[in-house]
Design a protein around this motif. Structure first.
Motif, PDB file in Angstrom:
ATOM      1  N   UNK A  32      -3.537   0.936  -3.480  1.00 51.82           N
ATOM      2  CA  UNK A  32      -4.069  -0.156  -4.029  1.00 51.82           C
ATOM      3  C   UNK A  32      -3.593  -0.241  -5.505  1.00 51.82           C
ATOM      4  N   UNK A  33      -3.801   0.890  -6.198  1.00 51.78           N
ATOM      5  CA  UNK A  33      -3.750   1.278  -7.470  1.00 51.78           C
ATOM      6  C   UNK A  33      -2.232   1.170  -7.803  1.00 51.78           C
ATOM      7  N   UNK A  34      -1.378   1.684  -6.929  1.00 51.28           N
ATOM      8  CA  UNK A  34      -0.072   1.627  -6.977  1.00 51.28           C
ATOM      9  C   UNK A  34       0.443   0.048  -6.990  1.00 51.28           C
ATOM     10  N   UNK A  35      -0.112  -0.845  -6.273  1.00 49.26           N
ATOM     11  CA  UNK A  35       0.207  -2.354  -6.058  1.00 49.26           C
ATOM     12  C   UNK A  35      -0.155  -3.018  -7.603  1.00 49.26           C
ATOM     13  N   UNK A  36      -1.384  -2.682  -7.804  1.00 56.39           N
ATOM     14  CA  UNK A  36      -1.824  -3.244  -8.983  1.00 56.39           C
ATOM     15  C   UNK A  36      -0.921  -2.793 -10.194  1.00 56.39           C
TER      16      UNK A  36
END
Length: 599
Positions: free
Chosen positions: A164-168
């Motif tokens: 999720x952090x990578x996608x953000x």
């Protein structure tokens, strides 16, 4: 700016990066190493915080992480310092390369081309515009590589910990270059207009400064101050427009980066509070993961922000490159030869072996053209035999200067202009000019000493030889009376000597050259009658056996000339001796001598 033009200028800028040598690649390498150091630093810091806060480890158990962290701080400082140094060296080498190319081009194009612009405009190109290429190579080009490499490296470290952090990070990253492109669309055009305004201001100011005496005598000084103020205000307005774009770009990039980091912080905060339960791979979100990602987040956006901050360097470089490319791509077809230095093939040709110890000139259907192709003179046909002294006379605008410039190799011509039977175009210019001595009515002296100016063409001259040359030029008294002698300073624009003294120094410089042909343009224009007689006597003694072509308006001194060429409206109307031309009362020369027409 037209997109195709901007693209071609960008390609030209990229094509020059080889001049930076290995320093450009070294700058990129140091930036990549700094990126790895950033990841290692974030790992050590997140591990320390997780160990102390969550795992309740003693500080001694984490001592090796502390040591590594301190070492990484020092390493990053060294890498940043080294990168700045090599980046500056890359830009310096590039600027040096471009300046040399510009100066060589100006030398090749010649003085006729240079006089087409004010001196201030050329100063703006050589100094200001070349200087503004520095950041494109020192900062923008390396940052383009790093703006892709470092974020990808960070994403490769973040995704295995929390998708999720990578996608953000991945979703918000394009916002920065997108806005950077939108801002940069008008930046290049603004910079181009800014450079145009600077060149206009420089040239305007230089012209007015050189003509200050004339302006004062005609009571126009105050009016010209207003025009300079107007040009300055135009330049200020355009400069502020460029700065507004730069500040706007930086502010918006900072805003998007801050918002993106805030989104990450909110995600991890709500995850720790138990309101969000996604992004991890089943093991939950540890403090290490949150701290590592949040520490890396600013570093993820920093290369993109730096690229945005340096994007104005690209726009600035494109604006500066337009006039540089126009200059460097100016064709040299109007020269008598394409190079002042003959190439190896030319050295082997018979034309290079031509003996120029004595010179005869033959022109047949000669036409001389301006740089833009306008016919300035011709067709004319004439002969100058070895050792002859020929005067070229005629009303202003008749084509006298154009003929001289063609002989000197500064203007193109059609037809035939042969030197000892060999076409001038086939003779290396360096060889031809080494046998020429030139003395103009407005001699150019250079900043330095009296010795330097006299020995310009022959630095090996001894002081005794220089004194002898100055004596022949009727300037021995000036040297004797000056307390510094041959070390007497000559300032810019021949400041420190009178116009007549400058003319005599230039005459001594002409005598110093082992010339076969003397080309004189009003050699006594700035002298009184007594000095004129002395100078002409010295000239006649020095060139008694030399071929000489003199442009003059003083028709009463031409009785000793072997031949006189009379030009009018670009045509050769008469040719002959003084006595022959005066006897033809209906001819132009006789009318000029009688004062019935202005010379």
């Amino acid at each position: 700016m037209d997109k195709s033009l901007e693209k071609s200028l960008t390609q030209w800028l990229r094509g020059q990066k080889s001049a930076c040598g290995h320093f450009l690649k070294l700058s990129i390498l140091l930036g990549i190493l700094n990126g790895f150091a950033i990841v290692a630093q974030a790992y050590c810091l997140a591990t320390i915080l997780d160990g102390v806060i969550m795992q309740q480890l003693a500080v001694s158990e984490l001592s090796h992480y502390f040591i590594s962290l301190i070492g990484l701080f020092g390493l990053r400082a060294i890498l940043a310092f080294g990168r700045e140094r090599v980046s500056f060296e890359a830009g310096r080498r590039l600027r040096e390369h471009i300046r040399q190319a510009v100066l060589h081009k100006l030398i090749a194009l010649g003085p006729v081309f240079i006089k087409g612009k004010p001196a201030g405009a050329w100063a703006s190109i050589v100094f200001e515009q070349v200087e503004d290429l520095h950041d494109f190579y020192a900062k923008y080009l390396p940052q383009m590589i790093l703006a892709g490499f470092i974020p990808i490296t960070i994403l490769a470290c973040v995704f295995p910990l929390n998708w999720a952090a990578g996608l953000i990070l991945l979703a918000t990253a394009p916002l920065i270059p997108l806005f950077m492109i939108l801002v940069g669309m008008g930046a290049a055009d603004a910079n181009r207009k800014n450079f145009t305004a600077l060149a206009r201001l420089s040239g305007h100011f230089m012209d007015r400064l050189q003509g200050m005496a004339t302006l004062k005598l005609f009571n126009r000084a105050e009016a010209e101050l207003g025009k300079i103020e107007q040009a300055s205000e135009d330049f200020r307005t355009r400069t502020m427009a460029v700065l507004r774009m730069a500040f706007l770009s930086s502010a918006v990039l900072e805003f998007f980066a801050a918002v993106s980091i805030a989104v990450l912080a909110v995600y991890f905060g709500f995850s720790y509070l138990g309101h969000l339960n996604f992004g991890h791979y089943g093991a939950g979100i540890s403090l290490f993961t949150g701290m590592f990602v949040l520490i890396m987040a600013p570093e993820f956006y920093q290369p993109l922000r730096d690229l945005g901050a340096h994007y104005h360097a690209k726009a600035q470089a494109i604006g500066a490159a337009e006039s540089l490319v126009d200059l460097l791509e100016t064709p040299e077809t109007y020269l008598a030869n394409s190079s002042s230095s003959p190439d190896k093939d030319m050295l082997s040709t018979p034309q290079d072996q031509i003996d120029l110890a004595t010179v005869a000139i033959t022109a047949t259907d000669l036409k001389v053209f301006s740089q833009d192709g306008a016919c300035l003179l011709g067709p004319v046909s004439f002969e100058v035999n070895t050792g002859e002294h020929v005067a070229v006379v005629g009303p202003s605008g008749a084509g006298k200067t154009s003929l001289i410039n063609a002989l000197l190799g500064f203007l193109p011509y059609q037809g035939s202009l042969k030197i000892n039977g060999v076409e001038l175009k086939q003779i290396p210019l360096a060889k031809w000019r080494s046998h020429l001595a030139w003395l103009g009515q407005d001699p150019q002296l250079f900043h330095g000493t009296l010795r330097d100016n006299v020995a310009l063409a022959n630095p090996e001259l001894t002081d005794e030889q220089i004194l002898s040359l100055l004596s022949r030029a009727q300037l021995a008294d000036f040297v004797a009376q000056h307390h510094q002698g041959l070390d007497a300073p000559i300032s810019d624009q021949a400041a420190g000597v009178s116009v007549g003294q400058a003319q005599r120094i230039a005459l001594a410089r002409a005598f110093a050259q082992d010339a076969s042909v003397f080309v004189l343009d009003e050699p006594t224009a700035s002298l009184d009658k007594h000095s004129e007689m002395q100078i002409m006597q010295s000239i006649n003694q020095a060139i008694s056996a030399k071929t000489c072509i003199t442009v003059t308006h003083r028709l009463d001194e031409l009785s000793d000339m072997h031949k006189i060429l009379v030009l009018s409206k670009g045509k050769l109307t008469q040719a002959g001796s003084y006595q022959e031309l005066v006897a033809d009362e209906a001819g132009l020369f006789a009318r000029l001598v009688a004062g019935k027409e202005a010379v």
